[in-house]
Design a protein around this motif. Structure first.
Motif, PDB file in Angstrom:
ATOM      1  N   GLY C  71      47.919  54.366  69.336  1.00 12.51           N
ATOM      2  CA  GLY C  71      47.746  55.559  69.607  1.00 12.51           C
ATOM      3  C   GLY C  71      46.037  55.701  70.601  1.00 12.51           C
ATOM      4  O   GLY C  71      46.970  56.518  71.394  1.00 12.51           O
ATOM      5  N   LYS C  72      45.607  55.287  70.035  1.00 13.58           N
ATOM      6  CA  LYS C  72      44.262  55.136  71.806  1.00 13.58           C
ATOM      7  C   LYS C  72      44.841  54.831  73.155  1.00 13.58           C
ATOM      8  O   LYS C  72      44.763  54.868  73.788  1.00 13.58           O
ATOM      9  N   LEU C  73      45.658  53.619  73.043  1.00 14.08           N
ATOM     10  CA  LEU C  73      46.377  53.739  73.672  1.00 14.08           C
ATOM     11  C   LEU C  73      47.119  54.445  74.802  1.00 14.08           C
ATOM     12  O   LEU C  73      47.315  54.596  76.120  1.00 14.08           O
ATOM     13  N   SER C  74      48.139  54.637  74.077  1.00 16.62           N
ATOM     14  CA  SER C  74      49.282  56.177  74.693  1.00 16.62           C
ATOM     15  C   SER C  74      48.547  57.459  74.787  1.00 16.62           C
ATOM     16  O   SER C  74      48.974  58.304  75.920  1.00 16.62           O
ATOM     17  N   ILE C  75      47.284  57.237  74.896  1.00 13.55           N
ATOM     18  CA  ILE C  75      46.586  58.332  75.260  1.00 13.55           C
ATOM     19  C   ILE C  75      46.005  57.676  76.551  1.00 13.55           C
ATOM     20  O   ILE C  75      45.892  58.679  77.964  1.00 13.55           O
ATOM     21  N   CYS C  76      45.033  56.890  76.335  1.00 15.20           N
ATOM     22  CA  CYS C  76      44.932  56.019  77.261  1.00 15.20           C
ATOM     23  C   CYS C  76      45.936  56.319  78.796  1.00 15.20           C
ATOM     24  O   CYS C  76      45.306  56.542  79.955  1.00 15.20           O
ATOM     25  N   GLY C  77      46.750  54.678  79.016  1.00 15.95           N
ATOM     26  CA  GLY C  77      47.313  55.195  79.488  1.00 15.95           C
ATOM     27  C   GLY C  77      48.025  56.100  80.351  1.00 15.95           C
ATOM     28  O   GLY C  77      48.216  56.561  81.772  1.00 15.95           O
ATOM     29  N   THR C  78      48.317  57.529  79.582  1.00 14.03           N
ATOM     30  CA  THR C  78      48.628  58.823  80.308  1.00 14.03           C
ATOM     31  C   THR C  78      47.332  59.524  81.045  1.00 14.03           C
ATOM     32  O   THR C  78      47.582  59.903  81.919  1.00 14.03           O
ATOM     33  N   VAL C  79      46.132  59.399  80.355  1.00 11.78           N
ATOM     34  CA  VAL C  79      44.875  59.829  80.992  1.00 11.78           C
ATOM     35  C   VAL C  79      44.972  59.461  82.142  1.00 11.78           C
ATOM     36  O   VAL C  79      44.032  59.674  83.299  1.00 11.78           O
ATOM     37  N   ASN C  80      44.058  57.585  82.673  1.00 10.39           N
ATOM     38  CA  ASN C  80      44.440  57.162  83.366  1.00 10.39           C
ATOM     39  C   ASN C  80      45.416  56.765  84.334  1.00 10.39           C
ATOM     40  O   ASN C  80      45.227  57.386  85.907  1.00 10.39           O
ATOM     41  N   ASP C  81      47.018  57.461  84.115  1.00 13.42           N
ATOM     42  CA  ASP C  81      47.656  57.800  85.429  1.00 13.42           C
ATOM     43  C   ASP C  81      47.640  58.982  85.843  1.00 13.42           C
ATOM     44  O   ASP C  81      47.720  59.275  87.338  1.00 13.42           O
ATOM     45  N   LEU C  82      46.880  59.832  85.603  1.00 11.18           N
ATOM     46  CA  LEU C  82      46.809  60.890  86.135  1.00 11.18           C
ATOM     47  C   LEU C  82      45.109  61.038  86.995  1.00 11.18           C
ATOM     48  O   LEU C  82      44.677  61.372  87.779  1.00 11.18           O
ATOM     49  N   ALA C  83      44.124  60.577  86.386  1.00 10.96           N
ATOM     50  CA  ALA C  83      43.190  60.282  87.095  1.00 10.96           C
ATOM     51  C   ALA C  83      43.022  59.397  87.742  1.00 10.96           C
ATOM     52  O   ALA C  83      42.208  59.935  89.209  1.00 10.96           O
ATOM     53  N   CYS C  84      44.360  58.867  87.793  1.00 13.98           N
ATOM     54  CA  CYS C  84      44.224  57.662  88.975  1.00 13.98           C
ATOM     55  C   CYS C  84      44.441  58.580  90.124  1.00 13.98           C
ATOM     56  O   CYS C  84      44.724  58.364  91.479  1.00 13.98           O
ATOM     57  N   MET C  85      44.999  59.677  89.871  1.00 12.57           N
ATOM     58  CA  MET C  85      45.159  60.822  90.797  1.00 12.57           C
ATOM     59  C   MET C  85      44.488  61.862  91.572  1.00 12.57           C
ATOM     60  O   MET C  85      44.369  62.510  91.934  1.00 12.57           O
TER      61      MET C  85
END
Lengths: 345, 77, 338
Positions: C71-85
């Motif tokens: 669960g934590k992973l699934s939020i971090c993954g997408t949040v971080n992908d957005l943050a990278c832009m």
């Protein structure tokens, strides 16, 4: 100490010196550390046949695939073997096709897998030299003691002494394998020295490899055969007597086929009569498979140091780490893989 | 060919040693080494302790370099 | 790759096979001007500001591990992908596929971790989907999250923007998540209390970086394939060379221990809370100082620089000071023992 190992190596201007490392982990570390990049022109390192994956014939993989897919056994293997191509397919491919294949850290883990899965036949793929063999022997002996009947091994174990003899003349000096020597001891190298073969036992840290190479450079100047143990903190003259006794108890020498080198008499190990029921070939009536690899593959000549990997016509074209043809390209410790991945030519 | 790991023996129980390498622990067979004790350093390969380690790497290479420098190098260590 | 082949685990490992698969199947069919090679597509609706849009599927076995859960992973993954832009995460959707027999209490724990992580990242979960599948049709639980973020006005990081002379920063010690999962599967009997997943939402970190400088060329999270894979991706996308100082890469003792036990290389192990950041050299000190004040990047370090020569390659200085190529990542990570 006035001169560092590196200075001794880098300042070498003597006659051409060909040094063969016979251990795949040495090959791996030498490339990873970039040691080849600091060698002077006169020193050449050759990666010899000391990676068990590289010298295991394609037929062995075929036998393993047969056990996984036809006999439905649970195969336990070191990760090193998973991507090695057999004649038709690799273990990775067999796994895709439903074969049950697990990577293990130790032969004892394979035995434990057998104990935990009494309904399955568990076969351990036993490759490796003197360092790895005692673990297999321990697993087999425990299996007999504990009457574990669903465990067996598919063996392709090899020993180094006769290989050195076969490689005599391939190099001016050998970097002897540290962890094989842990088991065998160093007397054999003294005997080799009497036969005119030079070398030093080397450890695996950057300093250990460099100081071992420096030792070869220095001792080569004396023009007489030499031997020096440069890894005495782990390797003794006697080796590990308990491990050697265990090997002798469970296994006996046999002729063995080395991929690329052919059959070297007395260079293999097979289970003794007392333990023969743990031989997967017998237990599962594995048909003889002498599968040979691609005819164009020059792994054999690479292993003997006759050619550099990039001189093989398949290198980097038909044969890359992602689509390996020969075992030297698939093993992470293979000379071809190292040359390709580190951009050597 | 043989990836080895140097590790400290934490405890011994019936032929099995618990070893520690920078906080990473595993049980390995101690059957091939006599009289191992907690605190000993061993070389581990594929789940088996195969040798005692008697010195650290740096001291050893220093000694070898000294020996080479003194011009004696063919003696047995 | 040919159409006679089948999909292998290596196709999902993030290395060359993954990029071949994307190139030859997905890019072939989906190609359009907005399709991105970055972590998220940057798009414009009605010409008012830019949004970043991304999606990510999560399968992890086991679904709970030291330092987090799926669960934590699934939020971090997408949040971080957005943050990278350079995008402030705003809205997420999540789709669950759950195997019959999955414990309700565990599902509750997973949702709770998602709630907490989303709150920390300042993002709202606004839509969802639930599917169940029969026993054996999947491995316990899969989660897919999709996210929309607002791109900061002063942000335009991209994998294509690395420039000669840029400093390369990694925001913490590498390989923790990959190592944790490897151990959590318990296939190798190894215990390491200090090895926990680095899984963390990094929008807060990125936001602070853009407060100290506009000149961030590239941000990428080093997930599958690790930092080594990211460096090769950027070298190729920007057409530059990368010089890595392998001695400067932070690796924790525990990860180092596991790697030496199993013959693995920490640079290729996945992280879930580490960014690789390219900034002009003159911005390096400022960025590094800010990173070290943030909660998940106290150990940030400069690990290399961008060069004009060796385009597409990563050259590294090794432990003995020699220079050699960093091997290209590729294939499934396999322990090397014998």
């Amino acid at each position: 100490m006035t001169e560092t190992a590196r200075e001794i190596i880098e300042s070498y201007r003597g006659r051409p010196l060909r040094i063969m490392e016979v251990c795949g982990t040495h090959t791996h570390e030498i490339f990873r550390l970039g040691i080849r990049k600091i060698l002077p022109e006169k020193i050449t390192l050759i990666s010899g046949p000391g990676c068990p994956v590289c010298v295991t014939p394609a037929g062995f993989i075929d036998e393993a695939v047969f056990l996984a897919l036809e006999k439905k056994v649970l195969l336990c293997t070191f990760g090193d073997l998973i991507r090695v191509p057999g004649t038709q397919k690799s273990l990775a491919k067999a796994r895709e096709e439903g074969g049950e294949i697990r990577t293990v850290y130790s032969p004892l883990d394979a035995l434990e897998t057998a104990e935990k899965n009494p309904g399955k036949n568990v076969v351990f793929l036993s490759v490796g030299f003197e360092t790895t063999v005692p673990g297999t022997c321990l697993a087999v002996r425990k299996a007999l003691e504990r009457k574990i009947t669903n465990f067996s091994i598919l063996g392709a174990n090899k020993t180094m002494p006769n290989a050195y003899a076969a490689l005599k003349g391939s190099a001016d000096a050998f970097l002897y394998p540290g962890h094989v020597s842990v088991i065998t001891g160093t007397k054999i190298y003294e005997e080799l020295r009497e036969q005119g073969v030079s070398g030093v036992v080397a450890g695996f840290t950057a300093e250990e490899i460099l100081s071992s190479l420096a030792a070869i450079v220095r001792l080569s100047g004396k023009k007489e055969p030499f031997f020096l143990n440069c890894y005495p903190r782990v390797v003794t003259r006697e080796g590990n007597p308990a491990a050697m006794a265990l090997i002798r108890e469970v296994m006996q020498p046999c002729d063995a086929r080395w991929r690329g080198l052919g059959v070297i008499p007395g260079s293999g190990l097979e289970l003794r009569e007392k333990y023969i029921s743990f031989d997967a070939r017998k237990r599962f009536s594995v048909p003889e498979m002498t599968g040979e690899g691609n005819k164009g593959c020059q792994c054999g000549r690479v292993l003997k140091g006759e050619i550099k990997p990039c001189e093989c016509p398949l290198f980097g074209k038909a044969c890359t780490p992602l689509k390996p043809v020969g075992a030297c390209m698939v093993s992470n410790e293979g000379a071809c893989s190292a040359f390709y991945q580190y951009g050597e030519n | 060919m043989c990836v080895g790991l140097s590790a400290r023996v934490v405890s011994i129980d019936k032929g099995t040693a618990l070893i520690d390498a920078s906080g990473v622990k595993r049980k390995v067979s101690a059957e091939l080494l006599e009289d191992l004790e907690p605190g000993d350093y061993v070389m581990v390969h594929a789940g088996i302790a195969i040798a005692r380690i008697t010195e650290d790497a740096e001291k050893e290479t220093d000694k070898i370099m000294e020996a080479l420098h003194d011009g004696n190098g063919t003696g047995d260590h | 790759m040919t159409m006679e082949e089948t999909v292998t685990l290596a196709h999902g490992a993030g290395g060359k096979q993954t990029s071949d698969l994307i190139e030859q199947i997905f890019k072939k069919h989906f190609s359009n001007p907005d399709l991105t090679a970055d972590d998220a597509a940057v798009l414009s609706l009605n010409g008012r500001g830019k949004i970043a849009f991304t999606t990510d599927g999560f399968i992890v076995s086991p679904y709970e591990f030291p330092g987090g859960n799926i669960g934590k992973l699934s939020i971090c993954g997408t949040v971080n992908d957005l943050a990278c832009m350079g995008a402030r995460p705003r809205y997420l959707s999540c789709a669950f596929v759950i195997e019959e027999g999955f414990p309700m209490a565990k599902l509750n724990e997973i949702a709770s971790a998602m709630e907490k992580t989303a709150a920390e990242a300042g993002v709202r979960i606004v839509a969802g989907d639930t599917k169940t599948a029969g026993k054996g049709q999947l491995d316990k639980i899969f989660i897919t999250t999709t996210g929309i973020g607002e791109v900061l006005e002063n942000a335009s990081p991209s994998g294509k923007n690395a420039r000669e002379g840029d400093s390369i920063i990694v925001t913490g010690d590498v390989g923790r998540h990959g190592c944790t999962i490897l151990l959590a599967r318990n296939e190798f009997g190894i215990q390491a209390e200090d090895v926990t997943s680095d899984c963390a939402p990094l929008w807060g970190t990125v936001e602070r970086l853009f407060q100290v400088t506009d000149r961030i060329h590239v941000i990428r999270d080093a997930t599958r394939g690790g930092v080594g894979t990211v460096l090769y991706e950027i070298a190729s996308e920007s057409g530059v060379g990368i010089h890595l100082d392998s001695r400067a890469v932070p690796v924790s003792d525990g990860v180092r221990g596991v790697c030496s036990m199993l013959g693995l290389e920490a640079l290729y192990l996945a992280c879930e809370g580490r960014l690789v950041i390219f900034v002009p050299q003159e911005e390096e000190a400022k960025v590094l100082a800010e990173l070290r004040k943030c909660p998940y990047s106290g150990n940030a370090a400069v690990i290399g620089k961008v060069t004009k020569e060796n385009a597409g390659k990563v050259v590294m200085t090794t432990e003995i000071g020699a220079e050699t190529l960093l091997p290209r990542p590729g294939g499934e990570l396999l322990p090397r023992i014998c």
